[in-house]
Design a protein around this motif. Structure first.
Motif, PDB file in Angstrom:
ATOM      1  N   GLU A   3       7.592  -2.913  -4.269  1.00 23.93           N
ATOM      2  CA  GLU A   3       8.396  -1.715  -4.065  1.00 23.93           C
ATOM      3  C   GLU A   3       8.629  -1.042  -5.404  1.00 23.93           C
ATOM      4  OE1 GLU A   3      11.802  -1.831  -1.290  1.00 23.93           O
ATOM      5  OE2 GLU A   3      12.973  -1.132  -3.000  1.00 23.93           O
ATOM      6  N   THR A  45      11.913   5.924  -2.815  1.00 23.18           N
ATOM      7  CA  THR A  45      11.517   4.525  -2.697  1.00 23.18           C
ATOM      8  C   THR A  45      10.241   4.428  -1.884  1.00 23.18           C
ATOM      9  OG1 THR A  45      13.841   3.883  -2.715  1.00 23.18           O
ATOM     10  CG2 THR A  45      12.285   2.264  -1.901  1.00 23.18           C
ATOM     11  N   GLU A  46       9.280   3.659  -2.388  1.00 22.69           N
ATOM     12  CA  GLU A  46       8.024   3.407  -1.680  1.00 22.69           C
ATOM     13  C   GLU A  46       7.746   1.918  -1.763  1.00 22.69           C
ATOM     14  OE1 GLU A  46       5.793   5.797  -4.391  1.00 22.69           O
ATOM     15  OE2 GLU A  46       5.603   7.412  -2.928  1.00 22.69           O
ATOM     16  N   GLY A  47       7.231   1.351  -0.681  1.00 25.06           N
ATOM     17  CA  GLY A  47       6.953  -0.069  -0.737  1.00 25.06           C
ATOM     18  C   GLY A  47       6.043  -0.552   0.363  1.00 25.06           C
ATOM     19  N   THR A  76       5.279  -4.409   2.583  1.00 25.58           N
ATOM     20  CA  THR A  76       5.571  -5.809   2.864  1.00 25.58           C
ATOM     21  C   THR A  76       4.460  -6.358   3.738  1.00 25.58           C
ATOM     22  OG1 THR A  76       7.936  -5.361   2.836  1.00 25.58           O
ATOM     23  CG2 THR A  76       7.255  -7.377   3.888  1.00 25.58           C
ATOM     24  N   LYS A  93       4.188  -0.498   5.616  1.00 21.30           N
ATOM     25  CA  LYS A  93       4.379   0.395   4.477  1.00 21.30           C
ATOM     26  C   LYS A  93       5.548   1.311   4.786  1.00 21.30           C
ATOM     27  CE  LYS A  93      -0.483   0.349   3.312  1.00 21.30           C
ATOM     28  NZ  LYS A  93      -1.689   1.118   3.013  1.00 21.30           N
ATOM     29  N   SER A 125       8.475   4.428   3.029  1.00 18.20           N
ATOM     30  CA  SER A 125       8.923   5.311   1.950  1.00 18.20           C
ATOM     31  C   SER A 125      10.181   6.036   2.410  1.00 18.20           C
ATOM     32  CB  SER A 125       7.833   6.318   1.568  1.00 18.20           C
ATOM     33  OG  SER A 125       7.584   7.207   2.626  1.00 18.20           O
TER      34      SER A 125
END
Length: 114
Positions: free
Chosen positions: A59, A75-77, A79, A92, A94
């Motif tokens: 992230e 925020t971008e991430g 898992t 994904k 964001s």
């Protein structure tokens, strides 16, 4: 932002489904195999960690200027985890100026909220 929090909670609940309670508990007791975290004085950050059970989380949060001259943290991430069926599940997400987005092939829907 509320939708983002709900989506992350759903992901966490899905990852918590144990295949064998003893095996899962033993793996969760192990420390992370990798853990990297970087922060700056403005609140921007990047993090990545990998667990013994195969969960990978990455992230980043970065400041983006708004049209009125202020800044917002975007925020971008991503898992990923290995399910009980042996498949890898990737989510994904964001959250920022364009709203919140969650994309995952294993979910019955993709989420976009503004």
């Amino acid at each position: 932002m509320k939708l983002f929090i709900v989506a992350v909670c759903l992901i966490a609940a899905a990852m918590a489904a144990p295949s064998s309670p003893d095996e899962t508990a033993a793996r969760r007791a192990l420390p992370a195999l990798q853990h990297e975290e970087i922060h700056d004085e403005y609140g921007q950050y990047a993090l990545r960690y990998v667990t013994a059970e195969g969960t990978v989380v990455s992230e980043r949060g970065r400041l983006i200027p708004t049209p009125d001259g202020k800044y917002v943290l975007v925020t971008e991430g991503e898992t990923s985890f290995i399910g009980d069926d042996g498949k890898t599940y990737v989510t994904k997400y964001s959250a920022g100026l364009d709203g919140t987005r969650v994309e995952a092939a294993h979910l019955p829907f993709n989420v976009q909220a503004k």
